[in-house]
Design a protein around this motif. Sequence first.
Motif, PDB file in Angstrom:
ATOM      1  N   UNK A 152     -10.458   2.846   8.810  1.00  0.00           N
ATOM      2  CA  UNK A 152      -9.086   2.551   8.365  1.00  0.00           C
ATOM      3  C   UNK A 152      -9.008   1.462   7.298  1.00  0.00           C
ATOM      4  N   UNK A 153     -10.050   0.623   7.234  1.00  0.00           N
ATOM      5  CA  UNK A 153     -10.054  -0.472   6.266  1.00  0.00           C
ATOM      6  C   UNK A 153     -11.180  -0.287   5.247  1.00  0.00           C
ATOM      7  N   UNK A 154     -11.497   0.974   4.955  1.00  0.00           N
ATOM      8  CA  UNK A 154     -12.543   1.304   3.988  1.00  0.00           C
ATOM      9  C   UNK A 154     -12.129   0.900   2.583  1.00  0.00           C
ATOM     10  N   UNK A 155     -13.147   0.657   1.742  1.00  0.00           N
ATOM     11  CA  UNK A 155     -12.899   0.337   0.330  1.00  0.00           C
ATOM     12  C   UNK A 155     -11.774  -0.688   0.213  1.00  0.00           C
ATOM     13  N   UNK A 156     -12.019  -1.838   0.838  1.00  0.00           N
ATOM     14  CA  UNK A 156     -11.066  -2.951   0.906  1.00  0.00           C
ATOM     15  C   UNK A 156      -9.664  -2.502   1.298  1.00  0.00           C
ATOM     16  N   UNK A 157      -9.593  -1.692   2.362  1.00  0.00           N
ATOM     17  CA  UNK A 157      -8.315  -1.354   2.989  1.00  0.00           C
ATOM     18  C   UNK A 157      -7.595  -0.142   2.445  1.00  0.00           C
ATOM     19  N   UNK A 158      -8.274   0.682   1.643  1.00  0.00           N
ATOM     20  CA  UNK A 158      -7.595   1.787   0.953  1.00  0.00           C
ATOM     21  C   UNK A 158      -6.827   2.733   1.882  1.00  0.00           C
ATOM     22  N   UNK A 159      -7.402   3.247   2.994  1.00  0.00           N
ATOM     23  CA  UNK A 159      -6.627   4.173   3.828  1.00  0.00           C
ATOM     24  C   UNK A 159      -5.321   3.563   4.350  1.00  0.00           C
ATOM     25  N   UNK A 160      -5.388   2.318   4.828  1.00  0.00           N
ATOM     26  CA  UNK A 160      -4.182   1.674   5.354  1.00  0.00           C
ATOM     27  C   UNK A 160      -3.196   1.343   4.238  1.00  0.00           C
ATOM     28  N   UNK A 161      -3.694   0.824   3.124  1.00  0.00           N
ATOM     29  CA  UNK A 161      -2.822   0.510   1.994  1.00  0.00           C
ATOM     30  C   UNK A 161      -2.163   1.766   1.438  1.00  0.00           C
ATOM     31  N   UNK A 162      -2.908   2.868   1.388  1.00  0.00           N
ATOM     32  CA  UNK A 162      -2.350   4.130   0.903  1.00  0.00           C
ATOM     33  C   UNK A 162      -1.286   4.651   1.861  1.00  0.00           C
ATOM     34  N   UNK A 163      -1.532   4.499   3.151  1.00  0.00           N
ATOM     35  CA  UNK A 163      -0.535   4.894   4.150  1.00  0.00           C
ATOM     36  C   UNK A 163       0.768   4.126   3.935  1.00  0.00           C
ATOM     37  N   UNK A 164       0.641   2.826   3.703  1.00  0.00           N
ATOM     38  CA  UNK A 164       1.829   2.000   3.477  1.00  0.00           C
ATOM     39  C   UNK A 164       2.558   2.423   2.202  1.00  0.00           C
ATOM     40  N   UNK A 165       1.792   2.771   1.170  1.00  0.00           N
ATOM     41  CA  UNK A 165       2.411   3.243  -0.075  1.00  0.00           C
ATOM     42  C   UNK A 165       3.147   4.557   0.156  1.00  0.00           C
ATOM     43  N   UNK A 166       2.539   5.448   0.931  1.00  0.00           N
ATOM     44  CA  UNK A 166       3.156   6.741   1.229  1.00  0.00           C
ATOM     45  C   UNK A 166       4.462   6.575   2.005  1.00  0.00           C
ATOM     46  N   UNK A 167       4.526   5.523   2.821  1.00  0.00           N
ATOM     47  CA  UNK A 167       5.675   5.336   3.714  1.00  0.00           C
ATOM     48  C   UNK A 167       6.750   4.405   3.157  1.00  0.00           C
ATOM     49  N   UNK A 168       6.634   4.017   1.901  1.00  0.00           N
ATOM     50  CA  UNK A 168       7.561   3.026   1.343  1.00  0.00           C
ATOM     51  C   UNK A 168       9.015   3.385   1.617  1.00  0.00           C
ATOM     52  N   UNK A 169       9.403   4.618   1.308  1.00  0.00           N
ATOM     53  CA  UNK A 169      10.804   5.009   1.481  1.00  0.00           C
ATOM     54  C   UNK A 169      11.182   5.195   2.946  1.00  0.00           C
ATOM     55  N   UNK A 170      10.231   5.693   3.768  1.00  0.00           N
ATOM     56  CA  UNK A 170      10.501   5.815   5.206  1.00  0.00           C
ATOM     57  C   UNK A 170      10.761   4.446   5.820  1.00  0.00           C
ATOM     58  N   UNK A 171       9.947   3.460   5.422  1.00  0.00           N
ATOM     59  CA  UNK A 171      10.089   2.108   5.958  1.00  0.00           C
ATOM     60  C   UNK A 171      11.439   1.513   5.554  1.00  0.00           C
ATOM     61  N   UNK A 172      11.790   1.686   4.285  1.00  0.00           N
ATOM     62  CA  UNK A 172      13.057   1.142   3.785  1.00  0.00           C
ATOM     63  C   UNK A 172      14.258   1.793   4.459  1.00  0.00           C
ATOM     64  N   UNK A 173      14.135   3.082   4.757  1.00  0.00           N
ATOM     65  CA  UNK A 173      15.266   3.814   5.335  1.00  0.00           C
ATOM     66  C   UNK A 173      15.676   3.265   6.699  1.00  0.00           C
ATOM     67  N   UNK A 174      14.732   2.630   7.409  1.00  0.00           N
ATOM     68  CA  UNK A 174      15.045   2.057   8.730  1.00  0.00           C
ATOM     69  C   UNK A 174      15.333   0.566   8.662  1.00  0.00           C
ATOM     70  N   UNK A 175      15.278   0.022   7.445  1.00  0.00           N
ATOM     71  CA  UNK A 175      15.587  -1.396   7.283  1.00  0.00           C
ATOM     72  C   UNK A 175      14.445  -2.331   7.614  1.00  0.00           C
ATOM     73  N   UNK A 176      13.220  -1.815   7.736  1.00  0.00           N
ATOM     74  CA  UNK A 176      12.059  -2.668   7.980  1.00  0.00           C
ATOM     75  C   UNK A 176      11.729  -3.457   6.706  1.00  0.00           C
ATOM     76  N   UNK A 177      11.291  -4.686   6.858  1.00  0.00           N
ATOM     77  CA  UNK A 177      10.720  -5.423   5.733  1.00  0.00           C
ATOM     78  C   UNK A 177       9.310  -4.884   5.501  1.00  0.00           C
ATOM     79  N   UNK A 178       8.993  -4.573   4.246  1.00  0.00           N
ATOM     80  CA  UNK A 178       7.708  -3.951   3.935  1.00  0.00           C
ATOM     81  C   UNK A 178       6.533  -4.811   4.398  1.00  0.00           C
ATOM     82  N   UNK A 179       6.611  -6.120   4.171  1.00  0.00           N
ATOM     83  CA  UNK A 179       5.480  -6.980   4.524  1.00  0.00           C
ATOM     84  C   UNK A 179       5.300  -7.101   6.039  1.00  0.00           C
ATOM     85  N   UNK A 180       6.422  -7.118   6.765  1.00  0.00           N
ATOM     86  CA  UNK A 180       6.345  -7.191   8.230  1.00  0.00           C
ATOM     87  C   UNK A 180       5.766  -5.898   8.804  1.00  0.00           C
TER      88      UNK A 180
END
Length: 542
Positions: free
Chosen positions: A153-181
């Motif tokens: 999950x933290x391969x290539x300095x975190x790429x899978x997890x970071x990519x997941x977060x990038x993919x979910x940007x709009x989903x996260x915002x839609x629920x009012x979550x702070x991206x960093x949290x």
Amino acid sequence: MQTFLALLPILIALGLMIVIKMPASKALFISFLSVVVIAIFYWQMPPVAFSAFSLLGILKSLDILLIIFGAIFLLNVLKRTNLLPVINKGFASISPDRRIQAILIAWLFSAFMEGAAGFGTPAALAAPLLLTLGFPPLAACTLALIGNTTPVPFAAVGTPTLTTLTTLVNDISSLGFAQDVFARDLTTMIAQIMGAGGILIPSFITFVLTVVFGKSRRLKSFLEFVPFSLFSGLAFVAPYYLLARYLGPEFPSIIGSLIALILVITAVRLKFLVPRHIYRLNDERSESEPEGPGLAEAPTGQLQPRLLMAWAPYIAIALYLLISRLPFLGIKEWIKTIAIDIPDVLQVPQADFRFEFIYNAGILPFILVAVLTGIARRLTGKEILTVMQSTAKQIRNNAIALFSAVALVHVMMYSNINDAGYPSMLTQIANQLADKTGQAFPLISPFIGMLGSFVSGSCTVSSIMFSSLQFQTAVLLDFSPIVIVALQVSGGAIGSMFSINSVIAVSSTTEMTGQEGRIIARNLLPAILYALITVVVGFLAL
């Protein structure tokens, strides 16, 4: 019909890769073409919107591709300058006990290479190294793949997890979550879920080596080594979890494995929890005998300076990442302000692209360190350029697969922009999953991730394909989306143990071509056991 058509691009990709055994690059491109037809003719998505989100997906995949390129470019420079064999010799000099060698290489060295490079590189390096040390080819392949799971999950300095977060940007915002949290909590949850099973991975490796491949299937050789195996698991998982929780997804694998290597090698030197007898392979003079001098001694004076030189590029990378990513130093936020912004791609709202090119780990530090390493080792500019060109050719198919997968998912995510009045394709699928599975959904969540990784060969691609779907289903069922997405990423990581691409990579580097089915069959049981552990931990966290 609507749900079937929403699923069809994913079914096409899976069918082509599993049944026809088509490479992921071709299968995902064909799958992307299918979503073109469905989005335009059934969902009635405006052509400009479809084009904008396809282009946005391709632009975002460039960010990921640069990390892949930089990591593999450095690896190829180390091969070209003969520094990689020095690292190999260093491991061989630590102990003649095959159980220790297997843990050092298949578990810890593989974890470090996963954190530094990822994308199939660790298993493809660990398997031939084990083979060189005298391990049977099938054992080398099996052990390398089993070990290459927890760090993924933290391969290539975190790429899978970071990519997941990038993919979910709009989903996260839609629920009012702070991206960093959300990013902090997801990273911590992934480390918690993967770490629980990760403590046992060295024991899995030892069991397979001694019981499955041992001459007389000696259970004693496994049992006497369990304390050291558990120590080796904990030596990695403890810093892995703490780094994930407090520093973020870039550090758990690359820094955690370095800490673990130091702890485990020190334990070997001090004979801490190390059995009195040495375990040897079937064709060696005995399976176990009292330890004596030889390979167990420290590396010679001649080897030590070369080892430091060989590890120097990765030490430099680790130091740079620490300095540039630690929030309290203030450098991270400054670096992230240097970016290329393209708002409203093709003048379509929500299609915003931002490329923080200085923050991209592929450019800094990987490509820079690779070039400096080449210069320090007296490679000419032409030779460095040749290595760069060969690296570009090496990742060409990865690029096609990545472009196609990210563009495909972006079209499916934003297909709610249509003239037919339909929800997005992913929302349609999520609604059906929620209706059919109900409260049992967490049971299948990691297996969805495993399936994606199995066919695509990448935890990153699996998360691109399914993380938004899992997020939306979790919301519909009133589960924590953090836990469900963490199960998705964890499943994608576990799928690396028997994924088609990984198995082909290790078999082709160990002269085991044609034996891929045997490798997959041997790794299915430990993969399922690991997945069941993630399910238990996930349920406890819900």
